[in-house]
Design an enzyme around this catalytic site. Structure first.
Site, mmCIF file in Angstrom:
data_model
loop_
_atom_site.group_PDB
_atom_site.id
_atom_site.type_symbol
_atom_site.label_atom_id
_atom_site.label_comp_id
_atom_site.label_asym_id
_atom_site.label_seq_id
_atom_site.Cartn_x
_atom_site.Cartn_y
_atom_site.Cartn_z
ATOM 1 N N GLU A 132 1.950 -2.799 4.326
ATOM 2 C CA GLU A 132 3.222 -2.468 3.678
ATOM 3 C C GLU A 132 4.336 -3.241 4.377
ATOM 4 O O GLU A 132 4.497 -3.150 5.596
ATOM 5 C CB GLU A 132 3.488 -0.963 3.750
ATOM 6 N N GLY A 155 -1.377 6.416 -1.974
ATOM 7 C CA GLY A 155 -2.243 7.062 -2.957
ATOM 8 C C GLY A 155 -3.466 6.230 -3.297
ATOM 9 O O GLY A 155 -4.594 6.728 -3.318
ATOM 10 N N ALA A 185 0.767 -1.244 0.000
ATOM 11 C CA ALA A 185 0.000 0.000 0.000
ATOM 12 C C ALA A 185 0.800 1.298 0.000
ATOM 13 O O ALA A 185 0.273 2.329 -0.424
ATOM 14 C CB ALA A 185 -0.943 0.005 1.206
ATOM 15 N N ALA A 186 2.032 1.315 0.508
ATOM 16 C CA ALA A 186 2.754 2.582 0.623
ATOM 17 C C ALA A 186 3.064 3.169 -0.765
ATOM 18 O O ALA A 186 3.253 2.412 -1.727
ATOM 19 C CB ALA A 186 4.054 2.380 1.399
ATOM 20 N N PRO A 187 3.061 4.501 -0.863
ATOM 21 C CA PRO A 187 2.880 5.492 0.199
ATOM 22 C C PRO A 187 1.433 5.806 0.580
ATOM 23 O O PRO A 187 1.191 6.527 1.535
ATOM 24 C CB PRO A 187 3.557 6.738 -0.369
ATOM 25 N N ARG A 201 8.310 2.687 5.180
ATOM 26 C CA ARG A 201 7.243 3.044 4.240
ATOM 27 C C ARG A 201 5.858 2.857 4.874
ATOM 28 O O ARG A 201 4.921 3.574 4.554
ATOM 29 C CB ARG A 201 7.376 2.203 2.966
ATOM 30 N N CYS A 230 3.617 -0.606 -12.480
ATOM 31 C CA CYS A 230 4.037 0.597 -13.210
ATOM 32 C C CYS A 230 5.231 0.241 -14.098
ATOM 33 O O CYS A 230 6.254 0.919 -14.094
ATOM 34 C CB CYS A 230 4.358 1.742 -12.261
#
Length: 456
Positions: free
Chosen positions: A133, A114, A110-112, A138, A231
């Site tokens: 996380e 968003g 999950a971090a950070p 983090r 990503c």
């Protein structure tokens, strides 16, 4: 931008005639976005007060591009949690989750924060949101962002997917696996990701992603939704991972995703033995939209075993232990918060409904942090301030967003003030930003030291 040679060769082989446009995108400025936090302010109301030049992001309801001259991270509204600064393509992930009030939701990597905070907006602080996380530092940043956005139904853990899977079998309605990846889609945004990239790391990431996805799948209830995202551009980490997972997990199918202009389809021709439904997954390309590279797949669990008996979290707080808190609420709040109270050391929390036992798990934040039980008094938390509004408190002190006073407050300075003594909710432009305590014409500053502005 100096891209790794192996990466260039790989992308040329995949994209062919599209490679030139793809390569030129790295010479352009990256798109910058923010997502309005509708837990605190409706979109239309924020647009009336925003000091920024905003342009709608097509694929997310609350998302906007902001101008290169804007500095939203250095504005008091950011500290008040009115928006989250987030890469525009990444916002598509939270939108695809479509979290609803009352859902049980897991953000596994999950971090950070968003995507966690995006899902929380959909949940409207109703239901149970577990944000995990694995990296401790983090996880703390994740917890701070949840706090800033005024989220009250979230638990933050610092655990491995394997240990969570043992605790939460077939439990969650929705799970997000925003998988750790080689980061190819972030080269323009994060030069460090470019410097650390290698073909070997792509292979390592692919193996790790398969493992994380398998653990996540065991925690999803039948009929639930699992969103996988990265990503990166590598087919080994995208279509390859999803195709292998679907073929080895017959109780899952790939769902259609709403495709916006510029979004591409998953490429079954880029992998060996690709699943026929891979074309339903989505690729976001930096040369086709204003955003960085992303890959998304939405999976539905069509069958599986229901688990009915799970260990519910125990509440260890006796009414006698809440004496100082009750006195604080009577003096400060219009209504006393309700829920399952938990004393975690000397810290007081309210647990989310339907939360299972977190015994023997590494817990960073077990729920809505109310404050600290001190000797003969209660000191409210910053998280509590940011989850309240002016109508919920008896005393408040409003500062203007462009005033010298709000900068002084964010720097940790006290405020000269006259009024009844006690705790005040400090507001900026009518939105909560922290606490102050008035005594002898001085409103003492309780904005957290670690968040205070310097060099302003």
């Amino acid at each position: 931008m100096d891209l790794p040679k192996d990466f260039q060769s790989k992308m040329k082989e995949l994209l062919h005639e599209e490679y030139e446009a793809f390569s030129k995108s790295y010479e352009e400025d990256k798109a910058q976005g923010l997502r309005i936090n509708t837990l605190k302010v409706p979109v239309e109301d924020f647009l009336k007060i925003t000091p920024f030049t905003l342009e709608k992001i097509p694929w997310v309801k609350e998302g906007f591009f902001y101008g290169t001259e804007d500095r939203p991270g250095k504005h008091p509204f950011h500290e008040a949690g009115l928006y989250y600064i987030q890469e525009p393509s990444a916002m598509a992930v939270g939108e695809m989750m479509d979290a609803q009030p009352g859902d049980k939701v897991l953000d596994l990597c999950a971090a950070p924060g968003g995507k966690t905070t995006h899902m929380a907006v959909g949940m409207q602080n109703k239901g149970f949101l577990l944000a995990n996380e694995i990296h401790p530092l983090r996880a703390k940043i994740l917890s701070q962002n949840i706090e800033r956005m005024g989220i009250t139904n979230a638990v933050v853990t610092n655990e491995t997917p394997e240990r969570l899977a043992q605790r939460f079998p077939s439990y969650f309605d929705r799970i997000l696996v925003d998988a750790p990846c080689s980061g190819e889609g972030m080269f323009r945004k994060d030069p460090q990701a470019c410097a650390e990239w290698s073909l070997e790391n792509v292979a390592v990431c692919s193996s790790r992603q398969q493992d994380i996805l398998e653990h996540a799948s065991t925690m999803l209830r039948p009929g639930g939704r699992l969103v996988y995202s990265t990503c990166t551009f590598s087919p080994e980490e995208n279509e390859g991972v999803i195709s292998q997972f679907i073929q080895s997990n017959p109780y899952f199918e790939i769902e259609d995703i709403q495709v916006y202009e510029g979004f591409g389809k998953g490429r079954v021709d880029w992998i060996d033995d690709g699943h026929e439904q891979i074309g339903k997954t989505v690729r976001i390309w930096p040369h086709q939209v204003q955003g960085e590279g992303h890959y998304l797949a939405v999976l539905k669990k069509t069958d599986g075993e229901e688990v009915s008996k799970l260990k519910i979290a125990k509440v260890n707080t006796k009414p006698s232990q809440l004496k100082e808190f009750n006195q604080f609420t009577e003096e400060t709040l219009m209504e006393r918060p309700q829920g399952n109270f938990l004393l975690f050391g000397d810290q007081l929390y309210i647990l989310p409904e339907e939360m299972l036992s977190l015994e023997k798990l590494k817990v960073v934040r077990p729920g809505w942090h109310l404050g600290t039980m001190k000797k003969n008094r209660f000191e409210p938390s910053h998280a509590m301030a940011l989850s309240l509004n002016g109508s919920q408190v008896k005393k408040k002190w409003n500062l203007q967003p462009d005033s010298r006073e709000i900068i002084s407050y964010l720097k940790g300075e006290s405020i000269q003030a006259d009024g009844p003594k006690g705790w005040y909710l400090i507001e900026v432009g009518g939105f909560s930003i922290g606490w102050g305590k008035l005594s002898q014409s001085l409103l003492k500053n309780h904005f957290p030291k670690g968040l205070r502005w310097t060099g302003v």
